[in-house]
Design a protein around this motif. Structure first.
Motif, PDB file in Angstrom:
ATOM      1  N   ASP A 622      42.223  40.737  87.455  1.00 42.19           N
ATOM      2  CA  ASP A 622      42.706  39.370  87.632  1.00 42.19           C
ATOM      3  C   ASP A 622      41.499  38.422  87.709  1.00 42.19           C
ATOM      4  O   ASP A 622      40.656  38.557  88.602  1.00 42.19           O
ATOM      5  N   PRO A 623      41.366  37.472  86.789  1.00 47.71           N
ATOM      6  CA  PRO A 623      40.191  36.585  86.767  1.00 47.71           C
ATOM      7  C   PRO A 623      40.063  35.711  88.012  1.00 47.71           C
ATOM      8  O   PRO A 623      38.987  35.181  88.286  1.00 47.71           O
ATOM      9  N   SER A 624      41.131  35.558  88.773  1.00 45.88           N
ATOM     10  CA  SER A 624      41.060  34.711  89.968  1.00 45.88           C
ATOM     11  C   SER A 624      40.502  35.442  91.187  1.00 45.88           C
ATOM     12  O   SER A 624      40.242  34.825  92.220  1.00 45.88           O
ATOM     13  N   MET A 625      40.310  36.767  91.060  1.00 47.05           N
ATOM     14  CA  MET A 625      39.801  37.539  92.196  1.00 47.05           C
ATOM     15  C   MET A 625      38.355  37.150  92.474  1.00 47.05           C
ATOM     16  O   MET A 625      37.535  37.032  91.561  1.00 47.05           O
ATOM     17  N   ASP A 626      37.999  36.966  93.756  1.00 51.56           N
ATOM     18  CA  ASP A 626      36.636  36.558  94.104  1.00 51.56           C
ATOM     19  C   ASP A 626      35.666  37.728  93.970  1.00 51.56           C
ATOM     20  O   ASP A 626      36.056  38.899  93.977  1.00 51.56           O
ATOM     21  N   ARG A 627      34.379  37.393  93.863  1.00 49.68           N
ATOM     22  CA  ARG A 627      33.350  38.394  93.595  1.00 49.68           C
ATOM     23  C   ARG A 627      33.248  39.432  94.708  1.00 49.68           C
ATOM     24  O   ARG A 627      33.078  40.629  94.441  1.00 49.68           O
ATOM     25  N   ASP A 628      33.335  39.008  95.972  1.00 49.06           N
ATOM     26  CA  ASP A 628      33.181  39.946  97.077  1.00 49.06           C
ATOM     27  C   ASP A 628      34.251  41.030  97.042  1.00 49.06           C
ATOM     28  O   ASP A 628      33.967  42.212  97.292  1.00 49.06           O
ATOM     29  N   THR A 629      35.471  40.630  96.733  1.00 47.31           N
ATOM     30  CA  THR A 629      36.553  41.617  96.638  1.00 47.31           C
ATOM     31  C   THR A 629      36.327  42.541  95.450  1.00 47.31           C
ATOM     32  O   THR A 629      36.596  43.745  95.538  1.00 47.31           O
ATOM     33  N   LYS A 630      35.810  41.992  94.351  1.00 41.59           N
ATOM     34  CA  LYS A 630      35.513  42.830  93.182  1.00 41.59           C
ATOM     35  C   LYS A 630      34.459  43.887  93.512  1.00 41.59           C
ATOM     36  O   LYS A 630      34.561  45.041  93.086  1.00 41.59           O
ATOM     37  N   VAL A 631      33.448  43.503  94.288  1.00 42.29           N
ATOM     38  CA  VAL A 631      32.419  44.465  94.683  1.00 42.29           C
ATOM     39  C   VAL A 631      33.049  45.607  95.481  1.00 42.29           C
ATOM     40  O   VAL A 631      32.775  46.787  95.244  1.00 42.29           O
ATOM     41  N   GLN A 632      33.943  45.247  96.422  1.00 48.43           N
ATOM     42  CA  GLN A 632      34.596  46.270  97.235  1.00 48.43           C
ATOM     43  C   GLN A 632      35.511  47.149  96.379  1.00 48.43           C
ATOM     44  O   GLN A 632      35.520  48.377  96.520  1.00 48.43           O
ATOM     45  N   LEU A 633      36.263  46.544  95.482  1.00 46.63           N
ATOM     46  CA  LEU A 633      37.183  47.328  94.655  1.00 46.63           C
ATOM     47  C   LEU A 633      36.450  48.170  93.617  1.00 46.63           C
ATOM     48  O   LEU A 633      36.937  49.230  93.226  1.00 46.63           O
ATOM     49  N   ASP A 634      35.277  47.707  93.169  1.00 49.63           N
ATOM     50  CA  ASP A 634      34.431  48.558  92.328  1.00 49.63           C
ATOM     51  C   ASP A 634      34.161  49.880  93.040  1.00 49.63           C
ATOM     52  O   ASP A 634      34.246  50.961  92.448  1.00 49.63           O
ATOM     53  N   ALA A 635      33.809  49.765  94.322  1.00 51.71           N
ATOM     54  CA  ALA A 635      33.522  50.956  95.118  1.00 51.71           C
ATOM     55  C   ALA A 635      34.753  51.852  95.206  1.00 51.71           C
ATOM     56  O   ALA A 635      34.669  53.070  95.014  1.00 51.71           O
ATOM     57  N   VAL A 636      35.914  51.266  95.488  1.00 51.44           N
ATOM     58  CA  VAL A 636      37.138  52.054  95.627  1.00 51.44           C
ATOM     59  C   VAL A 636      37.485  52.753  94.313  1.00 51.44           C
ATOM     60  O   VAL A 636      37.880  53.923  94.304  1.00 51.44           O
ATOM     61  N   LEU A 637      37.317  52.056  93.189  1.00 54.29           N
ATOM     62  CA  LEU A 637      37.612  52.669  91.887  1.00 54.29           C
ATOM     63  C   LEU A 637      36.655  53.815  91.581  1.00 54.29           C
ATOM     64  O   LEU A 637      37.062  54.840  91.008  1.00 54.29           O
ATOM     65  N   ASN A 638      35.391  53.655  91.943  1.00 55.00           N
ATOM     66  CA  ASN A 638      34.459  54.771  91.783  1.00 55.00           C
ATOM     67  C   ASN A 638      34.906  55.960  92.624  1.00 55.00           C
ATOM     68  O   ASN A 638      34.790  57.118  92.208  1.00 55.00           O
ATOM     69  N   HIS A 639      35.431  55.698  93.824  1.00 59.70           N
ATOM     70  CA  HIS A 639      35.918  56.778  94.681  1.00 59.70           C
ATOM     71  C   HIS A 639      37.168  57.439  94.089  1.00 59.70           C
ATOM     72  O   HIS A 639      37.326  58.653  94.183  1.00 59.70           O
ATOM     73  N   VAL A 640      38.043  56.643  93.511  1.00 64.71           N
ATOM     74  CA  VAL A 640      39.230  57.206  92.848  1.00 64.71           C
ATOM     75  C   VAL A 640      38.806  58.182  91.758  1.00 64.71           C
ATOM     76  O   VAL A 640      39.309  59.315  91.671  1.00 64.71           O
ATOM     77  N   LEU A 641      37.895  57.739  90.921  1.00 69.70           N
ATOM     78  CA  LEU A 641      37.380  58.604  89.858  1.00 69.70           C
ATOM     79  C   LEU A 641      36.717  59.837  90.465  1.00 69.70           C
ATOM     80  O   LEU A 641      36.897  60.968  89.977  1.00 69.70           O
ATOM     81  N   GLY A 642      35.981  59.635  91.539  1.00 68.85           N
ATOM     82  CA  GLY A 642      35.308  60.753  92.189  1.00 68.85           C
ATOM     83  C   GLY A 642      36.264  61.786  92.748  1.00 68.85           C
ATOM     84  O   GLY A 642      36.021  62.990  92.650  1.00 68.85           O
ATOM     85  N   VAL A 643      37.362  61.333  93.349  1.00 67.48           N
ATOM     86  CA  VAL A 643      38.359  62.268  93.887  1.00 67.48           C
ATOM     87  C   VAL A 643      38.925  63.142  92.766  1.00 67.48           C
ATOM     88  O   VAL A 643      39.053  64.366  92.908  1.00 67.48           O
ATOM     89  N   GLN A 644      39.266  62.508  91.651  1.00 66.94           N
ATOM     90  CA  GLN A 644      39.800  63.278  90.528  1.00 66.94           C
ATOM     91  C   GLN A 644      38.763  64.260  89.984  1.00 66.94           C
ATOM     92  O   GLN A 644      39.099  65.379  89.573  1.00 66.94           O
ATOM     93  N   LEU A 645      37.491  63.848  89.990  1.00 63.34           N
ATOM     94  CA  LEU A 645      36.433  64.740  89.507  1.00 63.34           C
ATOM     95  C   LEU A 645      36.182  65.883  90.481  1.00 63.34           C
ATOM     96  O   LEU A 645      35.843  67.000  90.063  1.00 63.34           O
ATOM     97  N   LEU A 646      36.344  65.647  91.781  1.00 65.50           N
ATOM     98  CA  LEU A 646      36.241  66.742  92.740  1.00 65.50           C
ATOM     99  C   LEU A 646      37.286  67.807  92.442  1.00 65.50           C
ATOM    100  O   LEU A 646      37.005  69.013  92.479  1.00 65.50           O
ATOM    101  N   HIS A 647      38.501  67.356  92.158  1.00 67.47           N
ATOM    102  CA  HIS A 647      39.557  68.307  91.806  1.00 67.47           C
ATOM    103  C   HIS A 647      39.223  69.020  90.496  1.00 67.47           C
ATOM    104  O   HIS A 647      39.380  70.246  90.379  1.00 67.47           O
ATOM    105  N   HIS A 648      38.754  68.256  89.522  1.00 68.71           N
ATOM    106  CA  HIS A 648      38.404  68.827  88.215  1.00 68.71           C
ATOM    107  C   HIS A 648      37.319  69.895  88.350  1.00 68.71           C
ATOM    108  O   HIS A 648      37.435  70.997  87.792  1.00 68.71           O
TER     109      HIS A 648
END
Length: 672
Positions: A622-648
């Motif tokens: 969403d282009p209206s999302m502020d930068r600070d929230t994007k930084v935090q969600l970047d981290a969460v998305l990396n963790h999501v990918l990481g969880v799936q890779l742990l299982h893999h």
């Protein structure tokens, strides 16, 4: 520096498969490619194996482990380094000890019978993890260094205890179950984990500064956990009569130089990691002063000017006449190696700095270096992180006028705006349970505990229901020793909490040992010398952070070694550019997510909620999302990918079979 593994059976007569021990060494070949060894004497129910990286005593046969005492009463496997071991060895020889090797490891076999384990640990200086079996007492000890620089995991099976330097080592044993837990997965998503835990059900870590004692009697194993060391700040009143400022400046300089000199000792070349920060620049400056030849300096650069520290690192390299190598990394480099990095970190990562560090250690190895000195630990001891300054401004400067405190706070927020949502929280968050134990919720944990609102929606519905009353702050806080918090200055409390959580769980794992040893490279963090740490705790808070200046006493101690621009510069957090800052990076992250976190793979793994993942991604775009929230969600998305890779990597793959294949490829076989 090496990899260790072993088993301790309830029934001493139950045979231990020799090839399984060899396989456990083979799957951690990256930790010790120079040779391997194993031992499983009949009738003891004890098996040990070892993959060796030769740094002290390069003789292949003489340095092979496990080490066994002359009377065959003590068995040892050791990972890490004991500094100043020559002095200890000389003292033991004068008392009649006879050594079979020139290895630092062997001192344990002579110290323990004379002094017992706790007194032995008082002698040890360095970064280490080891397993020691004492046949006369029928005890096994699993021991980890004071700050947790070296990893050590363990679990209990139907037959007994299995342990090793990495999770994959335990998983190479066919009796060890491989299953992520609800709480473990949740903590991976919020970045900060409960000390001593892992993402996997029933798999534990030996805590830093602790040892596990496993006592066997009548076919039963009793496991006890004991602390032998802790970071110990004085109670607040003891700072009142502190000494002159010069005492602390000179003391830090003296203690750090000694720590560096110890860590330059090796039978192989030693280099330095060099960023644009005071920490690594200080290490390089002291190393250059202590040596006659130019120091090899390795620097990570990024293709984003906002995050790149190369210019200051170059200035420092030129100033010390170091032989500098700069590795500049792009989105292609970082995300193409993301999956490989998770295989080695064995936990999720919030930022691709872990990938950058893995690629740098690979570069170090290709340049024929096995050892580098690093600056890790400086921020922890001397209050360098922006989170510490915020806590100091909020809680540690009651006598300061509010106007000045607000001015310093504004300056802090402005200079660290890139890192809000990661190193600084995007908004204040209070954990009632954490505040009850500590007195406040340290800023370093606020951002990650605040991820709860995102993380719970990402778990599968059953786990979400199971954890509906779970309090991450309480789970973490209950592991703290209140005796080390009560009566302490707020800055001391903030540093204590960081050392117990972020240092061990993040900086020394996916930012340290795991990505360094992925390429058979030993990193030596001189700042985490426990003699230096003991002195650092005596430095009054107002000299660690003086006014708005972080790491003040260290700056003054290193002033003559540092470029003026660095001496005057505020702390700049070292991290890779987040994915949202670059279209190509974001696209590559999404490609990896499509590959490992597709609807089919998410549902097959059964860990996460695919609809929750899609909602998170849609919100992030969403282009209206502020930068600070994007930084935090970047981290969460990396963790999501990481969880799936742990299982893999660790559940989908047959790890015992993979370990056998690795042993076959290496030609590592048990004696027939």
């Amino acid at each position: 520096m090496c990899g260790i593994a072993g088993v301790f059976h309830r029934d001493p007569q139950k045979p231990i498969d020799s090839q399984v021990l060899v396989n456990m060494a083979a799957i951690q070949y990256h930790r010790g490619p120079d040779n391997f060894g194993y031992s499983n004497p009949p009738g003891l129910g004890v098996g040990m194996s070892h993959a060796r990286l030769s740094i002290i005593d390069l003789n292949e046969e003489r340095g092979r482990q496990p080490l066994v005492s002359k009377d065959q009463n003590y068995y040892l496997v050791h990972n890490g380094e004991f500094y100043d071991f020559q002095k200890i060895r000389s003292g033991l020889v004068s008392k009649g000890a006879r050594f079979a090797t020139k290895s630092d490891s062997e001192i344990i076999l002579h110290l323990y019978p004379r002094y017992g384990l706790e007194k032995t640990l008082d002698y040890l200086r360095g970064e280490f993890a080891f397993a020691l079996y004492a046949k006369n007492d029928d005890h096994m000890y699993l021991v980890r260094d004071r700050f947790g620089v070296k990893p050590l995991y363990w679990t209990e099976t139907e037959d007994g205890i299995v342990y090793g330097s990495e999770l994959k080592v335990l998983f190479a044993h066919p009796s060890v179950k491989r299953k992520l837990s609800a709480a473990g997965t949740y903590h991976q998503l919020i970045q900060v984990t409960v000390p001593g835990s892992t993402a996997f059900d029933g798999i534990h870590q030996v805590l830093p500064g602790h040892f596990i004692k496993i006592k066997r009697k009548n076919g039963q194993l009793t496991v006890t956990n004991k602390k032998y060391w802790d970071i110990d700040f004085p109670v607040a009143g003891e700072y009142v009569n502190h000494k002159d400022e010069s005492h602390y400046v000179e003391g830090v300089r003296e203690q750090l130089l000694e720590a560096v000199q110890h860590r330059l000792q090796a039978d192989v070349p030693v280099g330095c990691y060099l960023s644009g920060g005071i920490d690594s620049c200080s290490i390089l400056g002291l190393s250059a002063a202590a040596r006659q030849d130019p120091v090899k300096a390795f620097t990570i650069g990024f293709d984003s000017e906002a995050y790149d520290e190369t210019p200051i690192a170059r200035e420092m390299a030129e100033m010390t006449e170091a032989d500098q190598l700069v590795l500049t990394l792009s989105a292609d480099d970082l995300y193409k190696n993301f999956s490989r990095t998770i295989w080695h970190t064995e936990r999720t990562i919030y930022n691709t700095l872990a990938v950058a560090k893995l690629l740098m250690s690979e570069t170090v190895q290709k340049n024929n270096y096995k050892v580098v000195l690093t600056g890790e630990g400086s921020d922890e001891l001397f209050a360098g992180y922006p989170a510490f300054r915020k806590d100091m401004f909020l809680y540690g400067l009651d006598s300061l006028p509010a106007s000045l405190r607000n001015e310093w706070q504004s300056s802090l927020e402005e200079s660290n705006s890139l890192f809000r949502g990661a190193m600084l929280p995007r908004e204040d968050f209070n954990s009632v349970a954490m505040s009850e134990v500590v007195g406040f919720t340290p800023t370093c944990l606020q951002n990650w505990l605040h991820c709860d609102s995102f993380a719970m929606k990402l778990l599968n519905p059953q786990w979400r229901d199971d954890l509906k009353n779970y309090d991450a702050g309480a789970a973490i806080a209950q592991t703290f020793d209140r005796d080390q918090l009560d009566g302490r200055h707020p800055l001391d409390k903030a540093q204590y909490v960081w050392i117990k959580t972020m240092l061990e769980g993040q900086i020394l794992t996916w930012g340290g040992d795991r990505v360094d040893m992925a390429n058979s490279m030993e990193a030596r963090p001189a700042f985490l010398d426990h003699h230096l740490a003991k002195f650092a705790t005596t430095v009054p808070p107002q000299l660690r952070i003086k006014g708005a200046t972080e790491k003040y006493v260290l700056r003054e101690a290193m002033k003559g070694l540092l470029p003026e621009t660095l001496y005057k510069r505020q702390k700049f957090a070292f991290m890779a550019p987040p994915a949202h800052t670059d279209t190509k990076k974001w696209k590559m992250l999404m490609n990896l997510t499509d590959e490992f976190a597709s609807k089919e793979k998410v549902e097959a793994a059964g860990l996460l909620d695919y609809d929750g993942i899609r909602a998170l991604i849609d919100g992030h775009e969403d282009p209206s999302m502020d930068r600070d929230t994007k930084v935090q969600l970047d981290a969460v998305l990396n963790h999501v990918l990481g969880v799936q890779l742990l299982h893999h990597h660790f559940v989908e793959q047959d790890l015992p079979k993979l370990a056998q294949q690795r042993a076959d490829e290496l030609g590592w076989k048990a004696a027939s």
